[in-house]
Motif scaffolding. Structure first.
Motif, PDB file in Angstrom:
ATOM      1  N   TRP A 106      24.849 -47.691 -43.890  1.00 23.41           N
ATOM      2  CA  TRP A 106      24.761 -48.445 -42.597  1.00 23.41           C
ATOM      3  C   TRP A 106      26.084 -48.434 -41.860  1.00 23.41           C
ATOM      4  O   TRP A 106      25.934 -48.121 -40.590  1.00 23.41           O
ATOM      5  N   ILE A 144      18.594 -52.956 -42.499  1.00 20.30           N
ATOM      6  CA  ILE A 144      18.600 -54.707 -42.635  1.00 20.30           C
ATOM      7  C   ILE A 144      17.680 -54.804 -43.684  1.00 20.30           C
ATOM      8  O   ILE A 144      17.881 -55.603 -44.542  1.00 20.30           O
ATOM      9  N   VAL A 158      25.833 -52.376 -51.895  1.00 14.67           N
ATOM     10  CA  VAL A 158      27.307 -51.859 -51.166  1.00 14.67           C
ATOM     11  C   VAL A 158      27.079 -50.429 -50.859  1.00 14.67           C
ATOM     12  O   VAL A 158      27.526 -50.257 -49.725  1.00 14.67           O
ATOM     13  N   GLY A 208      25.060 -50.417 -47.691  1.00 14.89           N
ATOM     14  CA  GLY A 208      25.841 -51.102 -46.654  1.00 14.89           C
ATOM     15  C   GLY A 208      26.882 -49.977 -46.030  1.00 14.89           C
ATOM     16  O   GLY A 208      27.057 -50.022 -44.855  1.00 14.89           O
ATOM     17  N   ASN A 259      32.065 -65.317 -44.015  1.00 18.91           N
ATOM     18  CA  ASN A 259      31.255 -65.469 -42.831  1.00 18.91           C
ATOM     19  C   ASN A 259      31.871 -66.505 -41.959  1.00 18.91           C
ATOM     20  O   ASN A 259      31.666 -66.292 -40.665  1.00 18.91           O
ATOM     21  N   TRP A 265      28.944 -48.198 -37.407  1.00 17.48           N
ATOM     22  CA  TRP A 265      30.558 -48.482 -36.842  1.00 17.48           C
ATOM     23  C   TRP A 265      31.070 -46.972 -36.643  1.00 17.48           C
ATOM     24  O   TRP A 265      32.209 -46.990 -36.570  1.00 17.48           O
ATOM     25  N   TYR A 285      19.483 -66.135 -44.882  1.00 16.58           N
ATOM     26  CA  TYR A 285      20.195 -65.431 -46.211  1.00 16.58           C
ATOM     27  C   TYR A 285      20.055 -66.402 -47.605  1.00 16.58           C
ATOM     28  O   TYR A 285      19.703 -66.244 -48.688  1.00 16.58           O
ATOM     29  N   ASN A 342      32.645 -64.508 -50.651  1.00 18.46           N
ATOM     30  CA  ASN A 342      32.155 -63.520 -49.760  1.00 18.46           C
ATOM     31  C   ASN A 342      30.967 -64.052 -48.855  1.00 18.46           C
ATOM     32  O   ASN A 342      30.855 -63.884 -47.448  1.00 18.46           O
ATOM     33  N   LYS A 357      34.261 -58.187 -45.250  1.00 16.95           N
ATOM     34  CA  LYS A 357      33.000 -58.602 -45.933  1.00 16.95           C
ATOM     35  C   LYS A 357      32.809 -57.282 -47.105  1.00 16.95           C
ATOM     36  O   LYS A 357      32.675 -57.281 -48.099  1.00 16.95           O
ATOM     37  N   MET A 403      22.768 -66.532 -41.854  1.00 15.43           N
ATOM     38  CA  MET A 403      23.427 -67.175 -43.104  1.00 15.43           C
ATOM     39  C   MET A 403      22.299 -68.139 -43.626  1.00 15.43           C
ATOM     40  O   MET A 403      21.962 -68.282 -44.867  1.00 15.43           O
TER      41      MET A 403
HETATM   42  C1  HEM Z   1      30.359 -50.800 -46.366  1.00 14.90           C
HETATM   43  C2  HEM Z   1      29.695 -51.513 -45.850  1.00 14.90           C
HETATM   44  C3  HEM Z   1      29.406 -52.911 -46.268  1.00 14.90           C
HETATM   45  C4  HEM Z   1      29.250 -53.509 -47.373  1.00 14.90           C
HETATM   46  C5  HEM Z   1      30.042 -53.672 -48.523  1.00 14.90           C
HETATM   47  C6  HEM Z   1      28.362 -54.826 -47.099  1.00 14.90           C
HETATM   48  C7  HEM Z   1      28.339 -56.074 -47.965  1.00 14.90           C
HETATM   49  C8  HEM Z   1      27.638 -57.016 -47.817  1.00 14.90           C
HETATM   50  C9  HEM Z   1      27.205 -57.946 -48.833  1.00 14.90           C
HETATM   51  C10 HEM Z   1      27.916 -57.872 -50.066  1.00 14.90           C
HETATM   52  C11 HEM Z   1      26.383 -58.955 -48.055  1.00 14.90           C
HETATM   53  C12 HEM Z   1      25.833 -60.132 -49.049  1.00 14.90           C
HETATM   54  C13 HEM Z   1      25.817 -61.336 -48.412  1.00 14.90           C
HETATM   55  C14 HEM Z   1      27.116 -61.900 -48.013  1.00 14.90           C
HETATM   56  O1  HEM Z   1      28.023 -61.956 -48.723  1.00 14.90           O
HETATM   57  O2  HEM Z   1      27.358 -62.426 -46.770  1.00 14.90           O
HETATM   58  C15 HEM Z   1      26.227 -58.437 -47.017  1.00 14.90           C
HETATM   59  C16 HEM Z   1      25.317 -59.025 -45.967  1.00 14.90           C
HETATM   60  C17 HEM Z   1      24.780 -58.636 -44.713  1.00 14.90           C
HETATM   61  N1  HEM Z   1      25.209 -57.587 -44.237  1.00 14.90           N
HETATM   62 FE1  HEM Z   1      26.575 -55.994 -44.896  1.00 14.90          FE
HETATM   63  N2  HEM Z   1      28.029 -54.811 -45.698  1.00 14.90           N
HETATM   64  C18 HEM Z   1      28.278 -53.571 -45.265  1.00 14.90           C
HETATM   65  C19 HEM Z   1      28.024 -53.107 -44.041  1.00 14.90           C
HETATM   66  C20 HEM Z   1      26.926 -53.650 -43.425  1.00 14.90           C
HETATM   67  C21 HEM Z   1      26.528 -53.207 -41.879  1.00 14.90           C
HETATM   68  C22 HEM Z   1      27.094 -52.047 -41.157  1.00 14.90           C
HETATM   69  C23 HEM Z   1      25.927 -54.133 -41.268  1.00 14.90           C
HETATM   70  C24 HEM Z   1      25.320 -54.270 -40.064  1.00 14.90           C
HETATM   71  C25 HEM Z   1      25.607 -53.692 -39.006  1.00 14.90           C
HETATM   72  C26 HEM Z   1      25.625 -55.309 -42.459  1.00 14.90           C
HETATM   73  C27 HEM Z   1      24.687 -56.300 -42.145  1.00 14.90           C
HETATM   74  C28 HEM Z   1      24.792 -57.223 -42.878  1.00 14.90           C
HETATM   75  C29 HEM Z   1      23.808 -58.657 -42.903  1.00 14.90           C
HETATM   76  C30 HEM Z   1      22.868 -58.965 -41.573  1.00 14.90           C
HETATM   77  C31 HEM Z   1      23.953 -59.279 -43.963  1.00 14.90           C
HETATM   78  C32 HEM Z   1      22.947 -60.801 -44.323  1.00 14.90           C
HETATM   79  C33 HEM Z   1      23.467 -61.746 -43.505  1.00 14.90           C
HETATM   80  C34 HEM Z   1      24.617 -62.566 -44.053  1.00 14.90           C
HETATM   81  O3  HEM Z   1      25.905 -62.029 -44.543  1.00 14.90           O
HETATM   82  O4  HEM Z   1      24.832 -63.783 -43.432  1.00 14.90           O
HETATM   83  N3  HEM Z   1      26.325 -54.869 -43.360  1.00 14.90           N
HETATM   84  N4  HEM Z   1      26.928 -57.087 -46.649  1.00 14.90           N
END
Ligand code: HEM
Lengths: 499, 312
Positions: free
Chosen positions: B240, B131, B234, B237, B301, B245, B73, B296, B254, B70
């Motif tokens: 991924w 990532i 999105v 994400g 988080n 998963w 980020y 979010n 999230k 975070m």
């Molecule tokens: C449908 C699936 C997913 C959605 C909709 C999604 C959505 C988001 C969003 C909106 C953020 C922006 C930052 C925040 O608001 O925190 C974010 C950050 C992030 N996502 Fe995802 N995510 C998804 C899947 C994943 C997966 C599978 C991983 C890893 C295994 C992942 C790892 C991360 C990381 C590392 C960040 C940035 C770090 C942080 O939030 O502090 N995400 N994700």
């Protein structure tokens, strides 16, 4: 009278339909779906965190009842969430159909002539040398070069009409209709797929069949138990690789896939790197210790094999792992509660036990009635019919004697690995739909519709050229474009076309 | 050389430069001295350079991409807000809003310091090339939404003022109109095709924000630009999640909040095209969208348990 009632019913139906068709309704439904999802993120969901739901029933039963009645533990499967997005889709469809028709009509049609160019928002005029026909021909080429659709407007031989930017409407229609495809993909994938979880000890194997999952797999409506694929996955070994700091770097299961007796492939399954075989994917999802434990009575083997242990501290690995062995054939029945320390020295120091170093197995034996007729949990003993009997502990390769000729031994320590197993044949459709959403979104947001008209009339030796234009979006940017077109029109007439 | 310390020092330097630049921008807004404006822009660029240095050295210190938790980020989101603003300034010729954009970036960075962690490796689940794709898109989309939110707030302030002035102008005839700064009347933006659109007034009079119509269009453009990027984030994400998963969508908190953010900004874009919802109402929806975005990032988080919680 009857027709009257029918009519009013028809009218009210029509008015409901009209309401649904309005942009305002679509907007409100969007916001409702958003709001409903908020509820789902604040109240624990059964599908994501069953333990938290269970805790809720325990701590605040009344509230939990209310939540349950309102469907709040399963918001995304509840009737009202479904209703909201179905209405949204209906509303979407009701906008899409007429819009698509309109788009097709306007694409077929030639741009409409405009008589009164002076009345348009953008207007320019100039006198150029040459005949009107030449001026129009030059204008046509200029418009074409700028990617306008040009035509001699119907019944107007003095002018041309041109337009550009139907990508906006096409994109928007694409973007909106892609949601239906998305939904089709989701429903199809869920209906014809399944998800399950399976635990396999190193050296062991898993055959992909309904009965072999840890708990019965969640199968889609159109997926029956006998549709499982039947291939076999043998786990050769499992390894956690650590960094020097003690943080895990990687979890790797080395497996062998067999169809019948034939090995069809070997693979490594890691986090972020699933195995896909025959439409089924296997994801690395967990791991733990599984000591081999043998129990003999007077030399006869009562129980022998790897026992899956669990821990409450899987995050930091500082706690003992727990397991259970049940011996129903002994009279009276015996149950063993076992505690495993993979690395006793680290345990004493309060450090995480990452690797096995002279592991130690502690046990508490209970005697009485195991109550095996009741529902069973493989990780705990039902102690209501049991009394504590003996206690002890053994290192790896050692054995311990209990009264009554019982002997416990601990010859080997293995690891087990857990896989999430899933089949979702709709993924491809969903991905395609998502990409179409994106592909439609970009022109829908960033292109703009604009129209140009030109008229040419003889004036003295030369030609009087009039240029008019209208933009439906991005009017400020169009002003510049319009000026440029006007300038070029005059220039090509004077100097000739750029080669 | 200790890269972590270099990174932290550069971060502090960037923060300082931003704060000074912010003050200069506000000074320029109030008094319109062009020298002060030049200083503000120069300070901002210097801040961006320091910030960039902080991010890059952080990446080397951790031995991976510098957006794995975070702190990192939020820091990059701050950087992108400032960089995004500089682009907006070039494209739109509206030059007096730097103080507000920098203010948002400074807040994001202040938030970052509250969740500071020393650089370290990623947990295996994050160890994927996704990532790069997913998080970069999420950061870019978020920063554009934040900028759009800043413009929306300013629009709401300016619009309120213009409405008051217009009401007064109706009450007491003619000359009062001249008092309206940027020269804009209250506008229904997408009104009739032939209504002249106000061109941004590059130098409104001292102490005045640009006209409401200008701010509104700026907000719309920024959000519309961010929306497909957020959509892509999105989608990435989900791809991924499918890989890591075993399902592309599981209503993890999230995921839910990204979806809510997406839906609310979609509603905003729709509201702009709906009679009776343009202007203030649409602006309110954009504010709600920003709230979802912030929720979010911080609440999901830090507070709500879920698969993403480890991204702390
Ligand atoms: C449908 C699936 C997913 C959605 C909709 C999604 C959505 C988001 C969003 C909106 C953020 C922006 C930052 C925040 O608001 O925190 C974010 C950050 C992030 N996502 Fe995802 N995510 C998804 C899947 C994943 C997966 C599978 C991983 C890893 C295994 C992942 C790892 C991360 C990381 C590392 C960040 C940035 C770090 C942080 O939030 O502090 N995400 N994700």
């Amino acid at each position: 009278m009857q027709t009257r009632a029918g009519e009013t019913r028809y009218q009210s139906l029509m008015s409901v339909w009209r309401t649904l068709r309005s942009m305002r309704m679509a907007l409100i439904l969007l916001l409702v779906v958003g709001l409903a999802s908020v509820a789902g993120s604040l109240v624990p969901q059964f599908a994501n965190s069953p333990q938290r739901v269970a805790a809720m029933y325990r701590d605040r039963p009344l509230l939990a009842r209310v939540y349950e009645a309102a469907g709040l533990f399963d918001v995304y499967g509840s009737w009202w969430f479904t209703l909201a997005y179905v209405l949204l889709l209906v509303s979407l469809a009701s906008c899409l159909v007429p819009r698509t028709r309109g788009l097709i009509r306007s694409l077929r049609q030639r741009p409409q002539p405009a008589r009164d160019l002076e009345g348009l928002r953008h207007f320019a005029t100039a006198t150029v040398p040459g005949r009107p026909e030449d001026a129009l021909e030059r204008a046509r080429r200029l418009f074409r070069r700028r990617w306008y659709r040009v035509s001699r407007a119907d019944g107007d031989d003095q002018g041309l009409a041109a337009e550009k930017g139907s990508a906006r409407e096409v994109g928007s229609l694409l973007f909106h209709s892609a949601f239906f495809l998305l939904l089709v993909g989701v429903v199809y994938g869920k209906g014809f797929g399944f998800t399950g979880q399976v635990t396999v000890v190193e050296g062991g194997a898993f055959t992909e069949a309904h009965a072999n999952y840890d708990v019965p797999p969640a199968e889609g409506r159109f997926y029956s138990e006998n549709m499982h694929r039947g291939f076999q996955v043998r786990v050769l070994d499992f390894e956690v690789r650590y960094r020097r700091s003690g943080l895990p770097r990687d979890f790797v299961s080395r497996v062998e896939v067999r169809e019948g007796a034939r090995i069809v492939r070997t693979a490594e399954i890691r986090v972020n790197q699933p195995l896909e075989h025959d439409g089924v994917k296997m994801y690395q999802s967990g791991y733990g210790w599984a000591p081999l434990i043998e129990v003999r009575q007077d030399g006869r083997l009562l129980a022998g094999g790897p026992v899956v242990f669990v821990t409450d501290g899987s995050q930091d690995q500082r706690k003992a792992w727990r397991g259970v062995v049940k011996l129903p054939s002994v009279r009276p029945q015996v149950g063993l509660e076992l505690r495993l320390l993979p690395d006793p020295q680290a345990f004493v120091l309060g450090a995480p036990m990452l690797e096995a170093r002279s592991p130690f197995l502690g046990f508490t034996a209970y005697r009485g009635d195991l109550r095996l007729t009741a529902a069973q949990n493989v990780f705990t003993l039902d102690k209501r019919g049991l009394r504590e009997w003996e206690e002890g502990g053994i290192g790896i390769g050692q054995r311990a004697q209990l009264p009554g000729g019982l002997e416990i031994s601990f010859p080997e320590l293995r690891q087990y690995t857990q896989f999430r197993v899933a089949r979702d044949p709709g993924t491809g459709i969903v991905l395609a739909a998502a990409l179409l959403v994106l592909a439609g979104l970009i022109p829908a947001l960033f292109s703009s519709r604009r129209k140009l008209w030109v008229r040419a009339m003889p004036e003295g030796d030369g030609t009087l050229v009039q240029l008019g234009g209208v933009a439906l979006q991005r009017k400020a940017a169009f002003e510049d474009e319009f000026q440029a077109v006007a300038r070029e029109l005059v220039e090509v007439a004077r100097v000739g076309e750029p080669r | 050389m200790n890269l972590t310390r270099v990174s932290n020092f550069a971060f502090g330097l960037a923060l300082l430069l931003y704060v000074v630049a912010m003050a200069a921008y506000f000074h320029h807004l109030a008094f319109r001295r062009s020298r002060v404006r030049i200083a503000a822009v120069a300070l901002t660029y210097a801040g961006v350079l320091a910030h960039l240095a902080s991010v890059i050295t952080r990446g080397f210190a951790a031995g991976r991409v510098p957006w794995g938790n975070m702190y990192e980020y939020s820091s990059i989101v701050g950087l992108l807000v400032v960089a995004g603003y500089l682009v907006v300034e070039r494209v739109s010729k509206v030059r007096s809003l730097g103080g507000f954009a920098l203010g948002a970036a400074v807040l994001a960075m202040a938030g970052a310091t509250m969740v500071y962690v020393t650089p370290g490796p990623l947990v295996p689940a994050l160890n994927s090339y996704w990532i790069r794709i997913h998080v970069v898109a999420a950061m870019t989309g978020s920063s554009l939404f934040i900028l759009g939110f800043v413009f929306t707030l300013l629009y709401l302030v300016r619009d309120r003022k213009e409405r008051r002035e217009a009401a007064r102008a109706v009450a007491e005839p003619a000359p009062a109109l001249a008092a309206v700064g940027g020269g804009g009347l209250p506008h229904d933006l997408a009104a009739s095709p032939d209504e002249p659109e106000p061109r941004p007034d590059p130098e409104p009079r001292p102490g005045w924000l640009p006209a409401a119509a200008v701010l509104d269009r700026l907000a719309y453009r920024t959000i519309a630009f961010g929306f497909p990027i957020w959509t892509f984030a999105v989608i990435a994400g989900a791809i991924w999640a499918e890989q890591a998963w075993g399902r592309y969508w599981g209503w993890d908190p999230k995921e839910v909040w990204s979806f809510i953010t997406w839906v609310v900004f979609a509603a905003y874009l729709h509201a702009r095209a709906t009679v009776g919802w343009r202007g203030r109402r649409a602006a309110v929806i954009a504010v709600v969208g920003f709230a979802a975005l912030a929720f979010n990032l911080y609440a999901v988080n830090l507070v709500i348990p879920g698969l993403h919680s480890y991204a702390k």
